[in-house]
Structures are given as structure tokens and as C-alpha cells.
Design a protein around this motif. Structure first.
Motif, mmCIF file in Angstrom:
data_model
loop_
_atom_site.group_PDB
_atom_site.id
_atom_site.type_symbol
_atom_site.label_atom_id
_atom_site.label_comp_id
_atom_site.label_asym_id
_atom_site.label_seq_id
_atom_site.Cartn_x
_atom_site.Cartn_y
_atom_site.Cartn_z
ATOM 1 N N LEU A 121 35.773 48.302 36.052
ATOM 2 C CA LEU A 121 35.231 48.848 37.926
ATOM 3 C C LEU A 121 35.257 47.382 38.065
ATOM 4 O O LEU A 121 35.078 48.026 39.189
ATOM 5 C CB LEU A 121 33.898 49.099 36.778
ATOM 6 N N SER A 122 35.476 46.550 37.421
ATOM 7 C CA SER A 122 35.480 45.250 38.473
ATOM 8 C C SER A 122 37.360 45.688 39.838
ATOM 9 O O SER A 122 37.532 44.665 40.690
ATOM 10 C CB SER A 122 35.999 44.288 38.152
ATOM 11 N N PRO A 154 35.990 47.754 43.104
ATOM 12 C CA PRO A 154 36.412 47.164 44.325
ATOM 13 C C PRO A 154 37.152 46.436 44.954
ATOM 14 O O PRO A 154 37.336 45.987 45.743
ATOM 15 C CB PRO A 154 34.276 45.708 44.089
ATOM 16 N N LEU A 158 30.880 41.770 41.023
ATOM 17 C CA LEU A 158 31.378 43.127 41.271
ATOM 18 C C LEU A 158 31.650 42.457 42.942
ATOM 19 O O LEU A 158 32.635 42.768 43.857
ATOM 20 C CB LEU A 158 30.538 44.649 41.183
ATOM 21 N N THR A 203 34.896 40.766 42.640
ATOM 22 C CA THR A 203 35.778 40.960 43.189
ATOM 23 C C THR A 203 36.597 41.688 44.280
ATOM 24 O O THR A 203 37.398 41.692 44.721
ATOM 25 C CB THR A 203 35.956 42.349 41.671
ATOM 26 N N TYR A 260 39.300 39.095 33.912
ATOM 27 C CA TYR A 260 39.545 39.493 35.438
ATOM 28 C C TYR A 260 40.502 38.058 36.084
ATOM 29 O O TYR A 260 42.073 38.686 36.689
ATOM 30 C CB TYR A 260 38.633 39.346 36.229
#
Length: 230
Positions: A32-33, A36, A88, A91, A208
Motif C-alpha cells: 500500500l505504501s 503514495p 503513508l 511515503t 520500506y
């Protein structure tokens, strides 16, 4: 005796379930990250985002200040939805910062293919390291001190090169970053598998940053060796 064995077995099963849940949630939030991040990169490219390009040292210090602020907020709120929202947001910011090197890459005639190559290479590194950590069941968390020292050395070298601007040193740093942060993927996933990291927000932040640094440095190396001007 049997009762004690059953209790121990149930405890072990419960721990394994928790570790699997943290790992699964980490992978989901990591995926999901990337949304963005891509949006931030596209916005940055469209805006011609440069972030104090004329003052590399000031740019670096400001970037570190903003990034550390985000990371502090994420860790402070990692047990709530705010932690996810901050992650988020972070990111997206990192996507904006990524747009600078992407703009440089797109200045080459083969820029698109180089970006794709770096993305593919990063994916291969992540898949390999995460699989080794998850499947082998070996404990790689002992690498932590060595990797931290390596990261500090790289950071100091990067700061020094802001002043010296030595191309060979830049390439050396990029190679070192790929190596160190590839190993960090192994380390961070191993921490989850071994039960050392039980919060998926913190775990996602760590992984990440590993993936981000591997991608950026791979792209730098690919541009240096395969970049083609019109």
C-alpha cells in the motif's frame, strides 16, 4: 507432564501465528505504501521538484529533519491508525524526493528502461532476501550492529561527498548502499520471523526504507554505466 507440553505447544503455536500475522500485515502495508510513493514521484516530476537543488547540504539537512520528524511520529503512534496515516504521508514525501533522481534518469534516452531495470532489480533483491529470511528460519538479527556501523560509515561518506563531489566515491557509496540495505531487508524480515518485531507499522517503515535505498542506489549505478544521451 502432558499438560505442560500442551501449554508449551499452544504458546509456540500462538507465537507463530502472531509472527505470521505481523509479516502478512507488513507485506500488505508495504504494498500500500508504494501507492503514495508513486503518486509523490509523479507529482514531483510534473512540478519539476528540486528541493533546494542549489544548496545540497541545506537540502540534505532539511530532508533529514523532515524524515526524522515523520519517523518519530510514526513510532510514537504505531499502535493507532494515525501511525498508518503518517507512514503513508511519509511515503508520499519520499516519493517527492525520489522524483529528483527520476527526472535525471528521464533525461537519458533510455531513462524509462533504466527505471524499470532498477525496479526489477530491487524487486529481485527484496524477493530473495525476504524469502531467505522467512523460509530458512535462521536468525539473522545478529547482523544488526554490523549493519548499523556500515550505515553510519555510508552516511558520513555521503555527507563528505556533498563537499568533495567525487564521482568514484558516489559510485562506491551506491554499491555499499545496495549491499548494506539488501542485508537490512534480510535483517528486518528476520526480526519479524524471530518475533523481535511485533508491530507491523514499525516493521513496514524499516523494510520500506530498505527497499527505497536499494532502488535509488541501483538506479544511480545503472545510470552511471548504461545511461545514453540523445
Amino acid at each position: 507432564m502432558n499438560t505442560n507440553f500442551e501449554i508449551a505447544n499452544q504458546g509456540s503455536s500462538g507465537l507463530a501465528l502472531q509472527q505470521n500475522r505481523v509479516l502478512r500485515n507488513t507485506y500488505m502495508l508495504l504494498g500500500l505504501s508504494m501507492v503514495p510513493t508513486v503518486i509523490g514521484a509523479l507529482v514531483g516530476i510534473q512540478m519539476g521538484f528540486s528541493f533546494l537543488a542549489g544548496s545540497p547540504l541545506m537540502s540534505f539537512l532539511l530532508f533529514m529533519g523532515i524524515a526524522m520528524g515523520f519517523m518519530w511520529g510514526i513510532e510514537k503512534n504505531k499502535d493507532s491508525g494515525l501511525g498508518v496515516a503518517l507512514l503513508l504521508g511519509f511515503t508520499f514525501f519520499m516519493g517527492l524526493m525520489l522524483s529528483r533522481i527520476l527526472q535525471v534518469a528521464l533525461g537519458f534516452s533510455n531513462g524509462g528502461s533504466m527505471i524499470a531495470m532498477a525496479a526489477g532489480g530491487t524487486g529481485a533483491v527484496f524477493f530473495t532476501m525476504s524469502t531467505v529470511a522467512a523460509v530458512s528460519k535462521r536468525d539473522f538479527t545478529g547482523m544488526g550492529k554490523f549493519l548499523f556501523v556500515g550505515m553510519i560509515v555510508i552516511l558520513l561518506a555521503a555527507v563528505a561527498n556533498i563537499f568533495f563531489q567525487i564521482p568514484a566515491l558516489s559510485l562506491t557509496i551506491a554499491v555499499a548502499v545496495v549491499g548494506i540495505f539488501s542485508a537490512y531487508i534480510l535483517y528486518d524480515i528476520s526480526r519479524i520471523v524471530q518475533g523481535g518485531e511485533t508491530n507491523y507499522v514499525s516493521a513496514t517503515l524499516a523494510v520500506y526504507l530498505d527497499v527505497y535505498n536499494v532502488f535509488v542506489s541501483l538506479l544511480q549505478l545503472i545510470m552511471a554505466f548504461t545511461g545514453e544521451r540523445d
